[in-house]
Design a protein around this motif. Structure first.
Motif, PDB file in Angstrom:
ATOM      1  N   ALA A 106       0.836  -1.202   0.000  1.00 38.87           N
ATOM      2  CA  ALA A 106       0.000   0.000   0.000  1.00 38.87           C
ATOM      3  C   ALA A 106       0.870   1.250   0.000  1.00 38.87           C
ATOM      4  O   ALA A 106       0.573   2.227  -0.702  1.00 38.87           O
ATOM      5  CB  ALA A 106      -0.928  -0.004   1.214  1.00 38.87           C
ATOM      6  N   LEU A 107       1.955   1.229   0.773  1.00 36.59           N
ATOM      7  CA  LEU A 107       2.867   2.368   0.803  1.00 36.59           C
ATOM      8  C   LEU A 107       3.517   2.570  -0.562  1.00 36.59           C
ATOM      9  O   LEU A 107       3.611   3.698  -1.055  1.00 36.59           O
ATOM     10  CB  LEU A 107       3.931   2.172   1.877  1.00 36.59           C
ATOM     11  N   LEU A 108       3.932   1.480  -1.181  1.00 38.74           N
ATOM     12  CA  LEU A 108       4.549   1.559  -2.503  1.00 38.74           C
ATOM     13  C   LEU A 108       3.555   2.083  -3.536  1.00 38.74           C
ATOM     14  O   LEU A 108       3.889   2.958  -4.345  1.00 38.74           O
ATOM     15  CB  LEU A 108       5.076   0.183  -2.914  1.00 38.74           C
ATOM     16  N   ALA A 109       2.333   1.578  -3.497  1.00 41.92           N
ATOM     17  CA  ALA A 109       1.309   2.042  -4.448  1.00 41.92           C
ATOM     18  C   ALA A 109       0.990   3.519  -4.219  1.00 41.92           C
ATOM     19  O   ALA A 109       0.878   4.294  -5.174  1.00 41.92           O
ATOM     20  CB  ALA A 109       0.048   1.199  -4.309  1.00 41.92           C
ATOM     21  N   GLY A 110       0.846   3.907  -2.957  1.00 38.73           N
ATOM     22  CA  GLY A 110       0.584   5.319  -2.655  1.00 38.73           C
ATOM     23  C   GLY A 110       1.713   6.221  -3.109  1.00 38.73           C
ATOM     24  O   GLY A 110       1.488   7.302  -3.653  1.00 38.73           O
ATOM     25  N   SER A 111       2.938   5.772  -2.908  1.00 42.39           N
ATOM     26  CA  SER A 111       4.096   6.552  -3.354  1.00 42.39           C
ATOM     27  C   SER A 111       4.112   6.700  -4.872  1.00 42.39           C
ATOM     28  O   SER A 111       4.417   7.769  -5.406  1.00 42.39           O
ATOM     29  CB  SER A 111       5.392   5.895  -2.887  1.00 42.39           C
ATOM     30  N   ALA A 112       3.783   5.625  -5.556  1.00 39.81           N
ATOM     31  CA  ALA A 112       3.750   5.677  -7.017  1.00 39.81           C
ATOM     32  C   ALA A 112       2.672   6.641  -7.506  1.00 39.81           C
ATOM     33  O   ALA A 112       2.894   7.430  -8.430  1.00 39.81           O
ATOM     34  CB  ALA A 112       3.511   4.282  -7.590  1.00 39.81           C
TER      35      ALA A 112
END
Length: 147
Positions: A106-112
């Motif tokens: 979720a953090l990676l997707a949000g960052s992207a």
């Protein structure tokens, strides 16, 4: 015979104390700057929550289900703004780190998503200022028919 003791300081400066004092001053300044950034971020998030509430009000007659979803999202955004105001920058960083450990995807997707949005904003800003005027930009629109 020369006396060199007059050129040497009587007491040695305490380097450890000086470093500690500088570290304390820098830490305090960094926390002050982070708190200012947090407050301005909270104001921006709060404005986004108000926008969601306004949007929900305008959607109420056309689509009550969508209006309820937007309203609940706006309430979550308001809670986030309150958290930003109530917590220090260190606490927010700890919360973000903990979330990243629990939900790395979720953090990676949000960052992207945030990175993509920022790149689009920057690209749109650069494109508008760098876009050259056409060869006939100075000519009046007299006698032309746009098709």
């Amino acid at each position: 015979m020369s006396d060199t003791s007059q050129y040497q300081p009587k007491t040695k400066p305490d380097l450890g104390a000086a470093v500690s004092e500088i570290k304390t001053a820098l830490t305090g300044k960094a926390e002050e700057l982070a708190d200012r950034s947090t407050e301005s971020g909270a104001a921006a998030v709060s404005a986004l929550g108000k926008t969601a509430a306004t949007l929900a009000g305008s959607l109420e007659e056309q689509s009550p289900a969508v209006a309820d979803y937007v309203r609940s999202t706006g309430q979550r955004i308001d809670r986030l703004a309150d958290d930003l105001r109530d917590k220090s920058a260190g606490e927010l960083l700890t919360m973000a780190t903990d979330f990243g450990k629990r939900q790395p995807l979720a953090l990676l997707a949000g960052s992207a998503i945030v990175g993509f949005a920022l790149s689009r904003i920057v690209k749109a800003g650069m494109g508008a200022s760098a876009e050259p005027a056409g060869p006939r930009a100075d000519e009046p629109n007299v006698g032309r028919i746009d098709v």
